[in-house]
Scaffold this motif. Structure first.
Motif, mmCIF file in Angstrom:
data_model
loop_
_atom_site.group_PDB
_atom_site.id
_atom_site.type_symbol
_atom_site.label_atom_id
_atom_site.label_comp_id
_atom_site.label_asym_id
_atom_site.label_seq_id
_atom_site.Cartn_x
_atom_site.Cartn_y
_atom_site.Cartn_z
ATOM 1 N N UNK B 291 118.918 99.123 45.771
ATOM 2 C CA UNK B 291 118.271 99.267 44.453
ATOM 3 C C UNK B 291 117.752 100.685 44.288
ATOM 4 N N UNK B 292 118.655 101.573 43.876
ATOM 5 C CA UNK B 292 118.269 102.986 43.736
ATOM 6 C C UNK B 292 118.527 103.476 42.316
ATOM 7 N N UNK B 293 117.973 104.617 41.995
ATOM 8 C CA UNK B 293 118.181 105.155 40.660
ATOM 9 C C UNK B 293 119.433 106.022 40.644
ATOM 10 N N UNK B 294 120.535 105.420 40.260
ATOM 11 C CA UNK B 294 121.786 106.163 40.220
ATOM 12 C C UNK B 294 121.872 107.070 39.004
ATOM 13 N N UNK B 295 121.095 106.764 37.965
ATOM 14 C CA UNK B 295 121.069 107.636 36.791
ATOM 15 C C UNK B 295 120.735 109.063 37.203
ATOM 16 N N UNK B 296 119.705 109.173 38.042
ATOM 17 C CA UNK B 296 119.263 110.487 38.490
ATOM 18 C C UNK B 296 120.355 111.210 39.263
ATOM 19 N N UNK B 297 120.956 110.492 40.234
ATOM 20 C CA UNK B 297 122.014 111.110 41.048
ATOM 21 C C UNK B 297 123.162 111.587 40.180
ATOM 22 N N UNK B 298 123.526 110.752 39.215
ATOM 23 C CA UNK B 298 124.669 111.063 38.374
ATOM 24 C C UNK B 298 124.361 112.269 37.488
ATOM 25 N N UNK B 299 123.185 112.253 36.891
ATOM 26 C CA UNK B 299 122.740 113.384 36.085
ATOM 27 C C UNK B 299 122.762 114.681 36.882
ATOM 28 N N UNK B 300 122.208 114.591 38.070
ATOM 29 C CA UNK B 300 122.095 115.757 38.933
ATOM 30 C C UNK B 300 123.488 116.285 39.296
ATOM 31 N N UNK B 301 124.373 115.360 39.675
ATOM 32 C CA UNK B 301 125.724 115.769 40.076
ATOM 33 C C UNK B 301 126.469 116.411 38.902
ATOM 34 N N UNK B 302 126.330 115.817 37.722
ATOM 35 C CA UNK B 302 127.044 116.345 36.554
ATOM 36 C C UNK B 302 126.517 117.723 36.160
ATOM 37 N N UNK B 303 125.192 117.863 36.258
ATOM 38 C CA UNK B 303 124.609 119.177 35.928
ATOM 39 C C UNK B 303 125.091 120.248 36.893
ATOM 40 N N UNK B 304 125.354 119.853 38.120
ATOM 41 C CA UNK B 304 125.757 120.821 39.138
ATOM 42 C C UNK B 304 127.219 121.212 39.077
ATOM 43 N N UNK B 305 128.009 120.533 38.252
ATOM 44 C CA UNK B 305 129.454 120.751 38.284
ATOM 45 C C UNK B 305 129.876 122.099 37.721
ATOM 46 N N UNK B 306 129.168 122.523 36.695
ATOM 47 C CA UNK B 306 129.494 123.827 36.118
ATOM 48 C C UNK B 306 130.420 123.735 34.919
ATOM 49 N N UNK B 307 131.154 124.791 34.685
ATOM 50 C CA UNK B 307 131.974 124.941 33.485
ATOM 51 C C UNK B 307 133.012 123.827 33.318
ATOM 52 N N UNK B 308 133.277 123.488 32.076
ATOM 53 C CA UNK B 308 134.338 122.519 31.821
ATOM 54 C C UNK B 308 133.827 121.227 31.221
ATOM 55 N N UNK B 309 132.540 120.932 31.472
ATOM 56 C CA UNK B 309 131.919 119.781 30.826
ATOM 57 C C UNK B 309 131.316 120.243 29.503
ATOM 58 N N UNK B 310 131.721 119.610 28.404
ATOM 59 C CA UNK B 310 131.281 120.049 27.085
ATOM 60 C C UNK B 310 130.019 119.329 26.635
ATOM 61 N N UNK B 311 129.869 118.114 27.108
ATOM 62 C CA UNK B 311 128.704 117.302 26.718
ATOM 63 C C UNK B 311 128.725 116.092 27.617
ATOM 64 N N UNK B 312 127.567 115.595 27.990
ATOM 65 C CA UNK B 312 127.585 114.320 28.714
ATOM 66 C C UNK B 312 126.316 113.534 28.494
ATOM 67 N N UNK B 313 126.426 112.255 28.786
ATOM 68 C CA UNK B 313 125.283 111.375 28.633
ATOM 69 C C UNK B 313 125.341 110.339 29.756
ATOM 70 N N UNK B 314 124.187 110.028 30.297
ATOM 71 C CA UNK B 314 124.110 109.053 31.396
ATOM 72 C C UNK B 314 123.268 107.873 30.954
ATOM 73 N N UNK B 315 123.683 106.687 31.300
ATOM 74 C CA UNK B 315 122.922 105.506 30.891
ATOM 75 C C UNK B 315 123.263 104.335 31.810
#
Lengths: 465, 465
Positions: B291-315
């Motif tokens: 029972x962990x907060x995967x929203x945070x991990x996912x947000x963090x990973x996506x923010x770290x990816x760099x160029x190429x992501x135009x927009x994202x949303x986590x839920x």
């Protein structure tokens, strides 16, 4: 007749790579010295074309072939039969890594690559090839790993070798090359032919190259050494841990006290793992790609399990290494101790405890004072169950009665829906034995597959089937 | 001749379960209405003994059999051929769950169980059966899932159906029953026969029951909707996420803007997923047993990816559900839109972007104004690549030229080492097509396997091979 073939072989692979007599001898005996045989020649081809030409020449002249990799088989599957006119085709020279694709998470390599070389190449690319046979990784070769559908400590999480193969290249018994070196995660275009050759122990063709699955490399690892009251507790603990740690469990091994005795006696730098001796210990490994504290999770999960754990310790450094050192050296310790009647069996996890209870008591009833050395991949329901007597004289009597020992063990395994060869294969050792336990329909299907692919029975005859 | 067989069938399964004429019609057409055929009778056996008796009777009288589950096949594999004298054997009545073993993490069930029923039974025991075909889970049956080696959204983490099967029970073409219902994680006792029947689309026998692997049930889930610049970014993002989130990635799907258009147009309650429209979006799911907060991990990973992501949303709640609702309804939306020339292809992940670029431009060069609707399991290199024209008139012209469209797409797939049927199988649809792309050696091996197991060609003739 052979002299004609010999000339062809010389032409194909060169004089230096057709061995006979003393030069061939090391290839005609298995690494533990248990199986030995005779070969007309040992051939070391340098590429798939050479393998194909060698196989075609043998096929034309009706000579049987024994495919061989690192020759670390435990069931005599990779050595020629005694007094045979067989040709050993050893693939050790074919050890190129063709490609490593970090995006596709695949590695393509020739069959003669050692498992260690493949693991290392993956590691250097920040990837993991998870087949875990640490004791022999330097010697065993990936072609042999595939041909025996190798297991090891990582199966619980990553599957058997079969699950790690995406594509194969195989020289068929008539010398044609089947190119199935696909790098695809999904391919539903007819029968999945590669499955035939995986685990076939070289009886259907010679695997010359493979595409292997890679995985992300774990950055966090933690281990636990847990003393459990009995194997039933170990099994319950695994089910509980899977619910609570899921995919993080990368190994779950059991070791009996008798087994620990042998390791502590024969292996230097082996130490008692816990504060006192218990009948059974379980070694657990968690791993994760994320840099997280798995020690805490593991501690927490073990504390929450409840009754049945007698003592435990969690570590991710030297102590953990010392525990796995014990596990890694069990085979060596047994070798030094002397012969025992060995069994590599699997039952459904829910029957592991039952198996051990039944087998122990059945053997004790027949062989007074018998010593049971049990250990292995309890997470897969796979127990290495070895039977011996505490002194050499009685032990040699027991060895003579090994058929009777086998019958007792295998009948119980069979009664529990188990397998008499979980991960080592059939080879020579269990080729006849298996006929007792597989029904006529299954044996018939296996024989018809063999006959279809290898109608002249030239590929590793006398093994498996 | 059939009247004699009919009496046998009546005797075996009872009058009520031998259908003909109008009663049989629904079983002779596939669920999308694309394939239809004729059967002498549709038989609905109640257990494996009845299946065996039906098959034996058909074998004796030389009648061909079409094994059928939920009839949700996409390639016409489960319906009889037109003007044929075939017997459809539908397994839907055989829907018992024999056993669920929470310790062994296995479920044993008859072939006619719906996928939804199996998933539900697992869930009730706090376990997961991970095959993810959410759009048809109520209708498809596990025997069909196995026979087609079904894929779906969970393959990236849990493998194809092949990877989820531990044991099988199969009625062979002569009516004998092979009992391979093993519940073992490891069993290296000869050829792994079950592999033959998995993905064989009923051409080698009828699967009557199976032992399935279960997994711990995830307690945490989080999703992301990510707009990416192009498919190459999507592929790079997956490799990056695997390194940073590892086994937690349980789905990774791509949807083109054209695809989204169809869903928003045809499906009620479908909404634009991000603030504005982009050419490509990727839907990602992480899940974990803890029972962990995967929203945070996912947000963090996506923010770290760099160029190429135009927009994202986590839920992980309603918005996430609304994104997956879009994905789930793509097939339905396409059906409502009308015919298109469909392709279910796979290439190595590292070639996905190349495939799309090449195929798009090759098609545009030949068919002016062509519309490409691409989506699917990019995490497995598996793209559903559908080609149509924006208006009905031009579309019907395109449909007539579907052979040409196929050739363009499949040649590119083949050039990139791909598969022309990633997860849907060959059925009737690609039975001839595949001969263009598999070499003679592979086709020959497949034919000899077929001939060995089914020498009279009575099991689903005209399909696969």
């Amino acid at each position: 007749m052979y002299s004609r073939v010999q000339k062809i072989l010389w032409n194909v692979v060169g004089l230096d790579y057709v061995l006979s007599g003393e030069m061939a001898a090391p290839y005609c005996i298995d690494w533990r010295g248990r199986y030995s045989g005779d070969a007309l020649a040992v051939v070391l081809p340098g590429d798939k074309q050479q393998v194909a030409a060698v196989v075609a020449a043998c096929a034309e002249h009706g000579l049987a072939i024994v495919p061989q990799g690192g020759n670390t088989s435990l069931c005599g599957g990779a050595v020629p039969l005694p007094h045979s006119q067989q040709i050993v085709v050893n693939l050790s020279r074919m050890n190129r890594i063709y490609a490593l694709d970090t995006v596709n998470y695949t590695l393509t390599a020739e069959a003669g690559c050692s498992l260690a070389a493949i693991r290392k190449a993956a590691e250097q690319a920040n990837r993991l090839f998870p087949l875990g046979l640490s004791a022999i990784a330097e010697y065993c070769e990936i072609g042999g790993n595939i041909s025996t559908n190798a297991g090891g400590v990582g199966v619980l999480r990553y599957g058997n070798m079969r699950d790690l193969v995406l594509g194969l290249e195989v020289v068929l018994p008539d010398g044609r090359i089947w190119d199935g070196l696909r790098r695809l995660r999904k391919d539903n275009t007819g029968y999945d032919l590669k499955q035939l050759f995986i685990g076939a122990e070289g009886t259907l063709g010679i695997i010359t190259a493979a595409v292997l699955k890679l995985f992300p490399r774990p950055r966090s690892v933690a281990s636990a050494c847990v003393a459990v009251r009995d194997p039933a507790v170990a099994v319950g603990l695994l089910a509980y841990l899977r619910e609570n740690c899921g995919d993080k469990i990368s190994a779950f091994e059991i070791i009996s006290s008798s087994c620990l005795d042998l390791v502590l006696h024969h292996i230097s730098n082996a130490h008692e793992p816990l504060s006192r001796r218990h009948d059974w210990i379980v070694l657990i490994e968690l791993s994760d790609v994320l840099p997280v504290s798995l020690d805490l999770s593991l501690n927490y999960a073990l504390q929450g399990f409840g009754e049945g754990i007698l003592e435990f310790s969690v570590d991710s450094n030297e102590r953990a290494a010392s525990w796995w050192y014990l596990r890694k050296n069990i085979s060596e310790a047994q070798k030094l101790e002397g012969f025992s009647v060995k069994h590599d069996v699997a039952v459904p996890l829910s029957h592991v405890a039952e198996f051990l209870t039944q087998a122990n008591s059945a053997l004790r009833a027949v062989f007074n004072g018998v010593r049971i050395v049990a250990f292995g991949h309890i997470g897969d329901g796979n127990i290495h169950y070895n039977v011996s007597m505490p002194d050499a004289v009685r032990n040699s009597v027991l060895i003579e009665k090994s058929q009777q020992v086998n019958r007792i063990v295998y009948d119980i395994v069979n009664g529990l829906g188990g397998s008499i060869s979980a991960e080592h294969g059939l080879g020579q050792l269990k080729r006849n034995e298996i006929c007792q336990y597989k029904d006529a329909i299954e044996m018939g299907l296996m024989r018809s597959i063999k006959f279809t692919i290898d109608p002249e029975n030239l590929m590793n005859p006398g093994k498996v089937i």
